[in-house]
Design an enzyme around this catalytic site. Structure first.
Site, PDB file in Angstrom:
ATOM      1  N   ASP A  29       0.863  -1.190   0.000  1.00 38.41           N
ATOM      2  CA  ASP A  29       0.000   0.000   0.000  1.00 38.41           C
ATOM      3  C   ASP A  29       0.901   1.242   0.000  1.00 38.41           C
ATOM      4  O   ASP A  29       1.866   1.325   0.757  1.00 38.41           O
ATOM      5  CB  ASP A  29      -0.896  -0.011   1.249  1.00 38.41           C
ATOM      6  CG  ASP A  29      -2.025   1.002   1.146  1.00 38.41           C
ATOM      7  OD1 ASP A  29      -3.193   0.587   1.175  1.00 38.41           O
ATOM      8  OD2 ASP A  29      -1.737   2.225   1.019  1.00 38.41           O
ATOM      9  N   ILE A  30       0.578   2.201  -0.842  1.00 40.12           N
ATOM     10  CA  ILE A  30       1.429   3.384  -1.009  1.00 40.12           C
ATOM     11  C   ILE A  30       1.306   4.363   0.174  1.00 40.12           C
ATOM     12  O   ILE A  30       2.187   5.214   0.366  1.00 40.12           O
ATOM     13  CB  ILE A  30       1.098   4.106  -2.356  1.00 40.12           C
ATOM     14  CG1 ILE A  30       2.310   4.881  -2.855  1.00 40.12           C
ATOM     15  CG2 ILE A  30      -0.140   4.958  -2.257  1.00 40.12           C
ATOM     16  CD1 ILE A  30       3.498   4.054  -3.192  1.00 40.12           C
ATOM     17  N   HIS A  93      -9.912  -5.513  -2.726  1.00 41.64           N
ATOM     18  CA  HIS A  93      -8.562  -5.649  -2.175  1.00 41.64           C
ATOM     19  C   HIS A  93      -8.641  -5.968  -0.696  1.00 41.64           C
ATOM     20  O   HIS A  93      -9.479  -5.436   0.024  1.00 41.64           O
ATOM     21  CB  HIS A  93      -7.706  -4.394  -2.411  1.00 41.64           C
ATOM     22  CG  HIS A  93      -8.359  -3.120  -2.014  1.00 41.64           C
ATOM     23  ND1 HIS A  93      -9.352  -2.508  -2.764  1.00 41.64           N
ATOM     24  CD2 HIS A  93      -8.185  -2.326  -0.919  1.00 41.64           C
ATOM     25  CE1 HIS A  93      -9.733  -1.389  -2.162  1.00 41.64           C
ATOM     26  NE2 HIS A  93      -9.045  -1.261  -1.033  1.00 41.64           N
ATOM     27  N   HIS A  95      -6.617  -5.771   2.782  1.00 39.01           N
ATOM     28  CA  HIS A  95      -5.486  -5.134   3.460  1.00 39.01           C
ATOM     29  C   HIS A  95      -4.874  -6.148   4.423  1.00 39.01           C
ATOM     30  O   HIS A  95      -5.585  -6.691   5.283  1.00 39.01           O
ATOM     31  CB  HIS A  95      -5.960  -3.943   4.308  1.00 39.01           C
ATOM     32  CG  HIS A  95      -6.524  -2.788   3.542  1.00 39.01           C
ATOM     33  ND1 HIS A  95      -5.782  -1.668   3.234  1.00 39.01           N
ATOM     34  CD2 HIS A  95      -7.760  -2.554   3.033  1.00 39.01           C
ATOM     35  CE1 HIS A  95      -6.551  -0.791   2.581  1.00 39.01           C
ATOM     36  NE2 HIS A  95      -7.756  -1.309   2.444  1.00 39.01           N
TER      37      HIS A  95
HETATM   38  P1  5GP Z   1      -9.911   1.409   0.532  1.00 38.23           P
HETATM   39  O1  5GP Z   1     -10.491   1.415  -0.858  1.00 38.23           O
HETATM   40  O2  5GP Z   1      -9.807   0.016   1.105  1.00 38.23           O
HETATM   41  O3  5GP Z   1     -10.635   2.351   1.447  1.00 38.23           O
HETATM   42  O4  5GP Z   1      -8.427   1.971   0.449  1.00 38.23           O
HETATM   43  C1  5GP Z   1      -7.644   1.881  -0.714  1.00 38.23           C
HETATM   44  C2  5GP Z   1      -6.194   1.701  -0.339  1.00 38.23           C
HETATM   45  O5  5GP Z   1      -5.436   1.692  -1.544  1.00 38.23           O
HETATM   46  C3  5GP Z   1      -5.609   2.795   0.559  1.00 38.23           C
HETATM   47  O6  5GP Z   1      -4.989   2.207   1.692  1.00 38.23           O
HETATM   48  C4  5GP Z   1      -4.614   3.519  -0.352  1.00 38.23           C
HETATM   49  O7  5GP Z   1      -3.461   3.975   0.332  1.00 38.23           O
HETATM   50  C5  5GP Z   1      -4.266   2.456  -1.374  1.00 38.23           C
HETATM   51  N1  5GP Z   1      -3.944   3.022  -2.680  1.00 38.23           N
HETATM   52  C6  5GP Z   1      -4.677   3.930  -3.376  1.00 38.23           C
HETATM   53  N2  5GP Z   1      -4.090   4.219  -4.548  1.00 38.23           N
HETATM   54  C7  5GP Z   1      -2.939   3.483  -4.599  1.00 38.23           C
HETATM   55  C8  5GP Z   1      -1.904   3.363  -5.558  1.00 38.23           C
HETATM   56  O8  5GP Z   1      -1.900   3.988  -6.612  1.00 38.23           O
HETATM   57  N3  5GP Z   1      -0.891   2.505  -5.273  1.00 38.23           N
HETATM   58  C9  5GP Z   1      -0.860   1.786  -4.094  1.00 38.23           C
HETATM   59  N4  5GP Z   1       0.186   0.954  -3.932  1.00 38.23           N
HETATM   60  N5  5GP Z   1      -1.825   1.867  -3.168  1.00 38.23           N
HETATM   61  C10 5GP Z   1      -2.852   2.723  -3.412  1.00 38.23           C
END
Ligand code: 5GP
Length: 134
Positions: A29-30, A93, A95
């Protein structure tokens, strides 16, 4: 339009890759909650986790378990936490987060890592990953 994770899987956007199989992909995660915070995604783009076909859901969990085992070997922690949210990126996804305390999984506390630290972490997890049966 393809999701950001589909673009990552296709190599159109860079990532710190941890593991890959025919159907699943894992990368750091970035904006990590903790060092080693990893996302595990199905290559097939589906928005919500419980909309996955049963076989794809079970396959995702099996693959995520293998990644979690590697993560726990590579990153010192009390245990690996698991969470599914998906409110930001509409592509399933999981985590996987190395935990030391509840703060590590509340998505409010973030850690900042250099690109070198990301690369080193991804390599260590990747090396600990059991590639048999993937
Ligand atoms: P959620 O959709 O579960 O609320 O969170 C999405 C997750 O994806 C976040 O933790 C965010 O930091 C991660 N994320 C969003 N865009 C990118 C990206 O371009 N690259 C990476 N490696 N992680 C990402």
């Amino acid at each position: 339009m393809a999701s950001i994770f589909t673009k990552i899987i296709k190599g159109e956007i860079p990532c710190y890759k941890v593991a890959e199989s025919a159907d699943f992909f894992a990368f750091l995660d970035i904006n990590p909650n903790a060092k080693g915070h990893t996302l595990v995604v199905p290559k097939k783009e589906v928005n919500k986790i419980f909309d996955l076909e049963e076989a794809a859901y079970l396959g995702l969990m099996t693959f995520a378990r293998k990644v979690a085992i590697a993560l726990e070997k590579a990153v010192p922690c009390d245990r690996i936490g698991i969470s599914v949210i998906g409110l930001e990126v509409p592509h399933v996804h999981v985590h996987l987060i190395p935990l030391h305390s509840m703060n590590d999984i509340d998505f409010k506390h973030k850690v900042s890592l250099t690109s070198e630290e990301f690369s080193t972490l991804a390599n260590s997890i990747s090396e600990a990953f059991d590639t048999s049966e993937v």
